[in-house]
Design an enzyme around this catalytic site. Structure first.
Site, PDB file in Angstrom:
ATOM      1  N   ALA A   1       0.869  -1.173   0.000  1.00 30.99           N
ATOM      2  CA  ALA A   1       0.000   0.000   0.000  1.00 30.99           C
ATOM      3  C   ALA A   1       0.909   1.227   0.000  1.00 30.99           C
ATOM      4  O   ALA A   1       2.069   1.150   0.406  1.00 30.99           O
ATOM      5  CB  ALA A   1      -0.882  -0.013   1.241  1.00 30.99           C
TER       6      ALA A   1
ATOM      7  N   GLY B   1       0.658  -4.846   1.041  1.00 31.48           N
ATOM      8  CA  GLY B   1      -0.598  -4.879   0.282  1.00 31.48           C
ATOM      9  C   GLY B   1      -0.458  -5.601  -1.045  1.00 31.48           C
ATOM     10  O   GLY B   1      -1.450  -6.110  -1.582  1.00 31.48           O
TER      11      GLY B   1
ATOM     12  N   GLU C   1      -0.883  -9.143  -0.241  1.00 29.25           N
ATOM     13  CA  GLU C   1      -2.310  -9.345   0.053  1.00 29.25           C
ATOM     14  C   GLU C   1      -3.148  -9.363  -1.221  1.00 29.25           C
ATOM     15  O   GLU C   1      -4.133 -10.096  -1.314  1.00 29.25           O
ATOM     16  CB  GLU C   1      -2.779  -8.250   1.029  1.00 29.25           C
ATOM     17  CG  GLU C   1      -2.099  -8.417   2.392  1.00 29.25           C
ATOM     18  CD  GLU C   1      -2.260  -7.227   3.310  1.00 29.25           C
ATOM     19  OE1 GLU C   1      -1.792  -6.125   2.945  1.00 29.25           O
ATOM     20  OE2 GLU C   1      -2.857  -7.376   4.382  1.00 29.25           O
TER      21      GLU C   1
ATOM     22  N   GLU D   1       4.784  -4.982   7.307  1.00 33.67           N
ATOM     23  CA  GLU D   1       4.058  -3.889   7.967  1.00 33.67           C
ATOM     24  C   GLU D   1       4.593  -3.575   9.360  1.00 33.67           C
ATOM     25  O   GLU D   1       4.640  -2.408   9.756  1.00 33.67           O
ATOM     26  CB  GLU D   1       2.558  -4.234   8.049  1.00 33.67           C
ATOM     27  CG  GLU D   1       1.805  -4.078   6.742  1.00 33.67           C
ATOM     28  CD  GLU D   1       1.836  -5.308   5.849  1.00 33.67           C
ATOM     29  OE1 GLU D   1       2.637  -6.229   6.113  1.00 33.67           O
ATOM     30  OE2 GLU D   1       1.043  -5.358   4.894  1.00 33.67           O
TER      31      GLU D   1
END
Ligand code: HXC
Length: 257
Positions: free
Chosen positions: A66, A111, A114, A134
């Site tokens: 992300a 992300g 993911e 993260e």
């Protein structure tokens, strides 16, 4: 390549999506998530869809996570909103009725990992790097990693990855079952072409039925899931594909689905 955050190419119902922010290693910001949601609006409305392949632009990254720059100054409610929108979008990607395959062509972090986990399966180039880093940024995975990763690789390995934040190479990703295949980067395009041909040539209703049986069955106890399989198997005999597929075998020709 144009400046669309998600590039869409259609090859007779096998749609290839490219996350297109190569300068930021294809990091997922709000624009990319919104573009993916808009693309899904179109894909969900199509009944000629046969498969979806998803990859990252450039030679370096699938998706490096992300967008950290965008997330840095978010409040807790804004972070919840950002994660919620991304989660809902990845859920829609996962729920497409056709196979969704990640072509992981480089960094696949946070992300990005993911996103790959929301796909039915993943193949990786040998330079790919995976991880859920993260915790190194003071957060936890928020696009489904704490839930889909243990379901894919088991809780112990998932806990190893999400609590250490360590990165793993493509061969370790293969060994733990995070990806299905690893190949030299130069061969990834050939594999994509082969997959496009393969998934585009199989009976589309049968492929959809096979995905539905696995996905829906995973959430049920074994007896209910086996009953679901029987129903979906029988349903194949109510359509044209079964007759064409089996006739082609008996007549020693290729089926025309
Ligand atoms: C924003 C990113 C980015 C990211 C890379 N970039 N990753 N920008 N968000 N996740 C940008 C860099 O800032 C840089 O921009 C450009 O891409 C190239 O990256 P470099 O770092 O210069 O490349 P390199 O030295 O080769 O290192 C590659 C890398 C590193 C190891 C992948 O970029 C990296 O560690 N990125 C962050 C990985 C990460 O922590 N991902 C998880 C994010 S958290 P400039 O402008 O300087 O050229 C997350 C949470 C999900 O995903 C859940 C949220 C709810």
């Amino acid at each position: 390549m144009s400046e669309q955050p998600i590039e869409v190419q259609d090859n007779a119902g096998v749609v290839r999506l490219t996350v297109n922010r190569p300068k930021a290693l294809n990091a997922l910001n709000s624009d990319v998530i919104a573009a993916l949601a808009a693309t899904l609006d179109e894909l969900e409305a199509r009944n000629d869809l046969r498969a979806v392949l998803i990859t990252g632009a450039g030679e370096k990254a699938f998706v490096a996570g992300a967008d950290i720059t965008e997330m840095r100054d978010k409040s807790a409610p804004q972070a919840r909103d950002f994660a919620g929108q991304a989660l809902a979008t990845l859920k829609r990607l996962e729920a497409l009725p056709v196979p969704v395959v990640a072509l992981v062509n480089g960094f696949c972090l946070g992300g990005g990992c993911e996103l790959a986990l929301a796909c039915d399966w993943a193949v990786a180039s040998d330079n790919a790097v995976f991880g859920q880093p993260e915790v190194l940024l003071g957060v936890i995975p928020g696009f489904g990693g704490t839930q889909r990763l243990p379901r894919r690789v088991g809780p112990a390995m998932a806990l190893d990855l999400v609590t250490t934040g360590r990165k793993i190479d493509a061969n370790e990703a293969l060994r733990i079952g995070l990806v299905n295949r690893v190949m030299p980067q130069a061969e990834l395009e050939d594999y994509a072409a082969e997959l496009t041909k393969q998934l585009g040539g199989n009976g589309p209703q049968a492929v959809r039925g096979a995905k539905q049986a696995v996905h829906d069955g995973m959430d049920q106890d074994l007896d209910s899931a086996l009953a679901l399989e029987t129903s979906l198997f029988a349903l194949c005999f109510a359509g044209e594909e079964q007759r064409e597929g089996m006739s082609a075998f008996v007549e020693k020709r290729k089926p025309n689905f």
